[in-house]
Design an enzyme around this catalytic site. Structure first.
Site, mmCIF file in Angstrom:
data_model
loop_
_atom_site.group_PDB
_atom_site.id
_atom_site.type_symbol
_atom_site.label_atom_id
_atom_site.label_comp_id
_atom_site.label_asym_id
_atom_site.label_seq_id
_atom_site.Cartn_x
_atom_site.Cartn_y
_atom_site.Cartn_z
ATOM 1 N N VAL A 1 47.872 38.384 44.904
ATOM 2 C CA VAL A 1 48.624 39.221 43.954
ATOM 3 C C VAL A 1 48.432 40.672 44.385
ATOM 4 O O VAL A 1 47.314 41.089 44.707
ATOM 5 C CB VAL A 1 48.147 38.982 42.502
ATOM 6 C CG1 VAL A 1 48.888 39.883 41.524
ATOM 7 C CG2 VAL A 1 48.350 37.515 42.128
ATOM 8 N N GLN B 1 37.506 32.654 53.026
ATOM 9 C CA GLN B 1 36.673 32.012 51.998
ATOM 10 C C GLN B 1 37.277 30.680 51.551
ATOM 11 O O GLN B 1 36.585 29.673 51.465
ATOM 12 C CB GLN B 1 36.532 32.962 50.810
ATOM 13 C CG GLN B 1 35.919 32.317 49.589
ATOM 14 C CD GLN B 1 35.580 33.297 48.491
ATOM 15 O OE1 GLN B 1 34.548 33.948 48.556
ATOM 16 N NE2 GLN B 1 36.420 33.412 47.476
ATOM 17 N N ASP C 1 41.376 36.060 49.993
ATOM 18 C CA ASP C 1 40.145 35.676 50.686
ATOM 19 C C ASP C 1 40.446 34.421 51.500
ATOM 20 O O ASP C 1 39.904 33.343 51.228
ATOM 21 C CB ASP C 1 39.048 35.420 49.661
ATOM 22 C CG ASP C 1 38.756 36.657 48.835
ATOM 23 O OD1 ASP C 1 38.071 37.546 49.335
ATOM 24 O OD2 ASP C 1 39.252 36.744 47.695
ATOM 25 N N GLY D 1 42.006 32.534 45.555
ATOM 26 C CA GLY D 1 43.131 33.366 46.005
ATOM 27 C C GLY D 1 43.203 33.412 47.531
ATOM 28 O O GLY D 1 42.176 33.389 48.213
ATOM 29 N N GLN E 1 25.270 36.411 48.396
ATOM 30 C CA GLN E 1 26.402 36.623 49.306
ATOM 31 C C GLN E 1 26.545 38.089 49.713
ATOM 32 O O GLN E 1 27.478 38.458 50.409
ATOM 33 C CB GLN E 1 27.705 36.070 48.721
ATOM 34 C CG GLN E 1 28.280 36.816 47.527
ATOM 35 C CD GLN E 1 29.502 36.115 46.961
ATOM 36 O OE1 GLN E 1 29.405 35.078 46.313
ATOM 37 N NE2 GLN E 1 30.678 36.672 47.199
ATOM 38 N N HIS F 1 42.937 37.246 39.552
ATOM 39 C CA HIS F 1 42.162 36.205 38.861
ATOM 40 C C HIS F 1 43.013 35.533 37.779
ATOM 41 O O HIS F 1 42.972 34.314 37.606
ATOM 42 C CB HIS F 1 40.937 36.805 38.156
ATOM 43 C CG HIS F 1 39.935 37.433 39.073
ATOM 44 N ND1 HIS F 1 39.692 38.788 39.101
ATOM 45 C CD2 HIS F 1 39.093 36.882 39.979
ATOM 46 C CE1 HIS F 1 38.737 39.043 39.973
ATOM 47 N NE2 HIS F 1 38.361 37.910 40.534
ATOM 48 N N MET G 1 45.237 43.025 45.269
ATOM 49 C CA MET G 1 44.332 43.266 44.136
ATOM 50 C C MET G 1 42.930 42.798 44.473
ATOM 51 O O MET G 1 42.754 41.736 45.066
ATOM 52 C CB MET G 1 44.841 42.544 42.901
ATOM 53 C CG MET G 1 46.057 43.217 42.360
ATOM 54 S SD MET G 1 46.317 42.802 40.650
ATOM 55 C CE MET G 1 47.814 43.741 40.381
HETATM 56 O O1 PAF Z 1 35.620 35.325 45.529
HETATM 57 C C1 PAF Z 1 34.631 35.578 44.782
HETATM 58 O O2 PAF Z 1 34.741 36.276 43.781
HETATM 59 C C2 PAF Z 1 33.271 34.994 45.125
HETATM 60 O O3 PAF Z 1 33.077 34.966 46.504
HETATM 61 C C3 PAF Z 1 33.021 33.617 44.498
HETATM 62 C C4 PAF Z 1 33.971 32.565 45.015
HETATM 63 C C5 PAF Z 1 33.133 33.711 42.985
HETATM 64 C C6 PAF Z 1 31.589 33.144 44.824
HETATM 65 O O4 PAF Z 1 30.640 34.024 44.320
#
Ligand code: PAF
EC number: 6.3.2.1
Length: 282
Positions: free
Chosen positions: A176, A153, A150, A147, A61, A37, A184
């Site tokens: 990372v 995503q 994912d 990142g 989610q 992050h 991570m």
């Molecule tokens: O990757 C994440 O932490 C979550 O899927 C996100 C993008 C914050 C959506 O809740």
């Protein structure tokens, strides 16, 4: 660092900054921040005038029986870490305000949301796209940072942004890793010391595929079998999937050529882990 909890205040803050010609960089997170992050925060600081980080554990989610209730939280440490980066806003929206009674609207990127992780987590990505779309409407970012860990995503979010004409540029940044290669993830905190050690086999399997592909191996089946048998040396891993796919369509490839996404997911102990590498075939 200003802390905003109220969604109207968040929108008003962003509008005001935009009226003054400022650009906004946004990092949506579910908290329990780690260096992955923080690498996004660092990039946002370089690219935008104002940096907003959100922490919101998004209930929609998570599927039934998943880890929503026990998702790791450490707000005081998150605040300390973000303070070190001197970000502008930490947005902490309230669940009841984000999902008021009667909430019925979902945004879904078809096809991509059904592949890979979507097979065992059927409503996961529509939960992600819905919350990210809502956060985009409140924060009004010029840039949003995600990142590559994912991978699915970030591809889904890029597709949503393109299809819905959100005026935001999605920036994807490299995974990372820990010293031994483990990607991570906030969920690594679920791992007991022995599980933590064994979990590195997932990254090792990705590296094995990368090495074979880069050395000219063309037999897709053989690569997948070798990856699976390496992971099989750790019986406590419950493998969800291993795929070699087209990174633009997530479609599993039939031949080893061009740019490839090698991706996998497996659970160990209480942690479901995902990882991937982009590999260029010879
Ligand atoms: O990757 C994440 O932490 C979550 O899927 C996100 C993008 C914050 C959506 O809740």
């Amino acid at each position: 660092m200003r802390i905003i909890k109220n969604i109207d205040e968040m929108r008003a803050y962003s509008q005001k900054k935009k009226n003054h010609g400022k650009t906004i960089g946004f990092i949506p997170t579910m908290g329990c921040l780690h260096d992955g992050h923080l690498s996004l925060v660092q990039a946002a600081k370089k690219q935008a005038d104002i940096v907003v980080v959100s922490i919101f554990v998004n209930p929609i989610q998570f599927g039934p029986g998943e880890d929503f209730k026990r998702y790791p939280k450490n707000l005081s440490n998150d605040k300390r870490l973000l303070n070190n980066f001197d970000i502008d806003v930490l947005f902490l929206p309230d669940t009841k305000k984000m999902f008021p009674q009667g909430f019925k609207t979902y945004l879904e990127v078809e096809e991509f949301s059904r592949k890979m992780c979507g097979r065992s987590r059927p409503n996961h990505f529509r939960g992600v796209t819905t919350i990210v779309a809502k956060l985009f409407c409140l924060v009004c970012p010029d840039f949003a940072f995600f990142g590559q860990k994912d991978f699915q995503q970030q591809l889904i979010i890029k597709t949503m942004v393109r299809d819905m004409d959100f005026p935001v540029e999605v920036v994807a940044l490299p995974t990372v890793r820990e010293f031994d290669g483990l990607a991570m993830s906030s969920r690594n905190r679920y791992l007991k010391p022995k599980e933590r050690e064994l979990a590195t086999v997932l990254y090792k399997a990705l590296c094995l595929a990368k090495e074979e592909i880069e050395n000219g191996e063309k037999d897709l089946r053989k690569i997948l079998i070798r990856m699976r048998s390496l992971i099989g040396t750790v019986p406590s891993i419950r493998l969800d999937y291993v795929v070699i796919a087209d990174p633009e369509t997530l479609e599993e490839v039939k031949a080893i050529k061009g740019k490839l996404l090698v991706a996998l997911s497996g659970s160990i102990g209480k942690a479901r882990l995902i990882d991937n590498l982009i590999v260029q075939a010879k």
